[in-house]
Design an enzyme around this catalytic site. Structure first.
Site, mmCIF file in Angstrom:
data_model
loop_
_atom_site.group_PDB
_atom_site.id
_atom_site.type_symbol
_atom_site.label_atom_id
_atom_site.label_comp_id
_atom_site.label_asym_id
_atom_site.label_seq_id
_atom_site.Cartn_x
_atom_site.Cartn_y
_atom_site.Cartn_z
ATOM 1 C CG ASP A 113 -1.791 1.196 1.342
ATOM 2 O OD1 ASP A 113 -2.437 1.514 0.332
ATOM 3 O OD2 ASP A 113 -1.857 1.843 2.408
ATOM 4 C CB SER A 114 0.197 4.800 -0.523
ATOM 5 O OG SER A 114 -0.990 4.837 0.244
ATOM 6 N N GLY A 174 -3.223 8.727 -3.737
ATOM 7 C CA GLY A 174 -4.534 9.156 -4.232
ATOM 8 C C GLY A 174 -4.512 10.340 -5.173
ATOM 9 C CB CYS A 224 -3.079 0.863 -2.462
ATOM 10 S SG CYS A 224 -3.340 2.568 -2.907
ATOM 11 C CB THR A 227 -4.877 4.866 -5.518
ATOM 12 O OG1 THR A 227 -5.714 5.490 -4.543
ATOM 13 C CG2 THR A 227 -4.572 5.853 -6.607
ATOM 14 C CD GLU A 237 -2.315 8.656 7.091
ATOM 15 O OE1 GLU A 237 -1.388 9.471 7.215
ATOM 16 O OE2 GLU A 237 -2.303 7.708 6.288
ATOM 17 C CB CYS A 268 -10.150 4.813 0.417
ATOM 18 S SG CYS A 268 -8.639 5.471 1.133
ATOM 19 C CG HIS A 289 -6.562 5.672 5.150
ATOM 20 N ND1 HIS A 289 -5.752 5.088 4.212
ATOM 21 C CD2 HIS A 289 -5.757 6.418 5.950
ATOM 22 C CE1 HIS A 289 -4.496 5.463 4.432
ATOM 23 N NE2 HIS A 289 -4.481 6.274 5.470
HETATM 24 N N1 DGL Z 1 -4.204 3.600 0.152
HETATM 25 C C1 DGL Z 1 -4.861 4.607 -0.638
HETATM 26 C C2 DGL Z 1 -6.097 4.008 -1.303
HETATM 27 O O1 DGL Z 1 -6.655 3.022 -0.853
HETATM 28 C C3 DGL Z 1 -5.261 5.819 0.215
HETATM 29 C C4 DGL Z 1 -4.090 6.623 0.746
HETATM 30 C C5 DGL Z 1 -3.306 7.352 -0.325
HETATM 31 O O2 DGL Z 1 -3.874 8.201 -1.053
HETATM 32 O O3 DGL Z 1 -2.129 7.062 -0.448
HETATM 33 O O4 DGL Z 1 -6.512 4.492 -2.331
#
Ligand code: DGL
Length: 269
Positions: free
Chosen positions: A12-13, A45, A75, A77, A153, A185, A187
């Site tokens: 993930d990011s 994102g 992730c 994205t 966050e 997403c 989060h």
């Molecule tokens: N993990 C990203 C997503 O699920 C969200 C956080 C980001 O933008 O890096 O799209």
């Protein structure tokens, strides 16, 4: 040679994908995991498709070198922009979150009116619209919610400011009479409670971290690659920047204590 007890790679990011790993671990408690959070390049994102593809390829190579037996693109994205390219580029099984989440939304929706919230990248990619419409005609309404990741966050998952922002983002979707809302997403699982309060009782929330485990099960079943009779499993964490912050934030996403986080330079690996 890849063996059954080799880990599952998840990336993930940043910390968000820990929600996905936690859900997979609930169903598959015998599996080992390697997690990579690309904290040097977050947020994904708001990045371009090309950048996400480039980063995702590097991370995939890193995980392959760690001998993972399967990769989960946690992730939304990265799943939206890079999954199909990764699947074409690498031999290893790679799954993303869009397909399984869309399937869950399709089963939940009675009126074929589905809302999607996610990052700008996920929304602009139209990945959910395309996936849903592969199966049937759905009315899909999307809303990018770029402020949510920072609020979450910051730990502001239940306060008044977050509530006002949620109302503003959800209004156009609720005006369309959606009966299902995809939380597209990593989060947003942490906003589930407050989102629920802002929609009518009959709107079903579909959390994108919950369903990819079905695809993981399918792959492990097909490849006969389930981990065997293990008493002790491991979770290894790698990030591209700021391991201390990852550790601090990560606990609420992973719902268990994260001990050791290693910083690595993905370009040098
Ligand atoms: N993990 C990203 C997503 O699920 C969200 C956080 C980001 O933008 O890096 O799209």
């Amino acid at each position: 040679m890849i063996k059954n007890n080799n880990p599952i790679g998840v990336f993930d990011s940043g910390v968000g994908g820990l929600t996905v790993m936690s859900e997979i671990n609930k169903i598959l408690p015998k599996e080992n995991f390697i997690y990579f959070g690309d904290t040097a390049h977050l947020p994904y994102g708001s990045k371009s498709k090309n950048m996400i593809i480039e980063l995702s390829k590097k991370i995939t190579l890193f995980l392959i070198k760690k001998d993972v037996k399967l990769i989960v693109v946690a992730c939304n994205t990265a799943s939206s922009f890079a999954l199909s390219i990764l699947q074409k580029t690498f031999k290893i099984p790679i799954v993303g979150v869009i397909k399984s989440t869309s399937m869950a939304a399709m089963s939940a929706s009675k009126k074929n009116r589905i809302g999607v919230i996610g990052t700008e990248g996920t929304v602009n990619s139209k990945s959910y619209i395309n996936e849903l419409n592969k199966i049937s005609r759905y009315n899909v309404y999307q809303q990018a919610c770029p402020l949510f990741v920072s609020l979450i966050e910051e730990g502001w998952t239940e306060n008044e400011i977050t509530n006002i922002i949620i109302k503003k983002y959800l209004k156009p979707l609720l005006n369309k009479n959606i009966d299902t809302l995809i939380l597209g997403c990593t989060h947003y699982q942490l906003l589930k409670k407050i989102l629920k309060k802002n929609v009518k009782n009959d709107v079903v929330l579909i959390d994108s971290s919950k369903f990819v485990v079905k695809e993981v099960l399918n792959v492990l079943n097909k490849e006969k690659m389930f981990a065997k009779n293990r008493d002790k499993v491991f979770f290894k964490f790698y990030v591209s920047d700021n391991p201390a912050k990852f550790k601090k934030l990560g606990n609420q996403f992973f719902k268990r204590k994260i001990y050791d986080v290693k910083k690595i330079n993905i370009d040098a690996e």
